[in-house]
Design an enzyme around this catalytic site. Structure first.
Site, PDB file in Angstrom:
ATOM      1  N   GLY A  30       0.814  -1.218   0.000  1.00  0.00           N
ATOM      2  CA  GLY A  30       0.000   0.000   0.000  1.00  0.00           C
ATOM      3  C   GLY A  30       0.845   1.263   0.000  1.00  0.00           C
ATOM      4  O   GLY A  30       0.554   2.224  -0.715  1.00  0.00           O
ATOM      5  N   CYS A  31       1.906   1.251   0.780  1.00  0.00           N
ATOM      6  CA  CYS A  31       2.769   2.428   0.878  1.00  0.00           C
ATOM      7  C   CYS A  31       3.534   2.665  -0.422  1.00  0.00           C
ATOM      8  O   CYS A  31       3.778   3.806  -0.807  1.00  0.00           O
ATOM      9  CB  CYS A  31       3.725   2.293   2.056  1.00  0.00           C
ATOM     10  SG  CYS A  31       2.836   2.192   3.633  1.00  0.00           S
ATOM     11  N   THR A  32       3.891   1.587  -1.091  1.00  0.00           N
ATOM     12  CA  THR A  32       4.556   1.719  -2.389  1.00  0.00           C
ATOM     13  C   THR A  32       3.585   2.288  -3.418  1.00  0.00           C
ATOM     14  O   THR A  32       3.944   3.189  -4.182  1.00  0.00           O
ATOM     15  CB  THR A  32       5.113   0.356  -2.848  1.00  0.00           C
ATOM     16  OG1 THR A  32       6.067  -0.093  -1.874  1.00  0.00           O
ATOM     17  CG2 THR A  32       5.766   0.450  -4.211  1.00  0.00           C
ATOM     18  N   ALA A  47       3.250   6.074  -2.587  1.00  0.00           N
ATOM     19  CA  ALA A  47       4.447   6.832  -2.963  1.00  0.00           C
ATOM     20  C   ALA A  47       4.583   6.935  -4.476  1.00  0.00           C
ATOM     21  O   ALA A  47       4.896   8.010  -5.016  1.00  0.00           O
ATOM     22  CB  ALA A  47       5.690   6.183  -2.362  1.00  0.00           C
TER      23      ALA A  47
END
Length: 153
Positions: free
Chosen positions: A44-46, A49
């Site tokens: 999710g964070c990738t 970003a």
């Protein structure tokens, strides 16, 4: 948690390049997108970003500084930034003090929250969604567009 219309809490932190940065360095000069995310290099964070990265040309039209904050250390931020060619600042918040200032704690996972701050240092928009990481940039762009329209009129 801080609310829309509040003055953005000032903080200092260590950026991915190892240098100390302060939010006050940007207030008065740029709009700011400050986003809190759980962990470097997770799915999710990738996505989140990379969505900011993929919309970088649109973001630049709004005279904006993008700052991503997580509790990961500087080396993790450096690897994450290099791996995905992220063109913005990542700040390490190991003791979660910056998160606490903004009330961006979360329950089980650290919260995924984006704050759009205008040049005067006022929080203009808050988007909180753990489950839709790629939409954070769209919400930020909408808020930045509104700020720009207000500056023009």
């Amino acid at each position: 948690m801080v609310k829309v219309g509040d003055k953005a809490p000032l903080f200092e932190g260590i950026a991915d390049n190892g240098e100390k940065i302060s939010l006050s360095d940007y207030i008065g000069k740029h709009n700011i997108v400050l986003y809190f995310y759980p962990k470097d290099d997770t799915p999710g964070c990738t996505r989140e970003a990379c969505a900011f990265r993929d919309n970088w040309d649109l973001l630049k039209d709004y005279d904006v500084v993008v700052i991503g904050v997580s509790s990961d250390d500087i080396n993790s931020h450096k690897r994450f930034k290099e791996k995905y060619k992220l063109p913005f600042i990542l700040v390490s918040d190991p003791d979660k003090k910056i998160r606490e200032l903004y009330g961006a704690k979360g329950f089980i996972l650290p919260a995924r929250i984006t704050f759009v701050i205008d040049k005067k240092g006022i929080i203009r928009h808050i988007y909180n969604s753990q489950m839709n990481p790629a939409n954070h940039v769209n919400e930020a762009l909408k808020a930045l567009k509104q700020i720009k329209e207000e500056e023009i009129s």
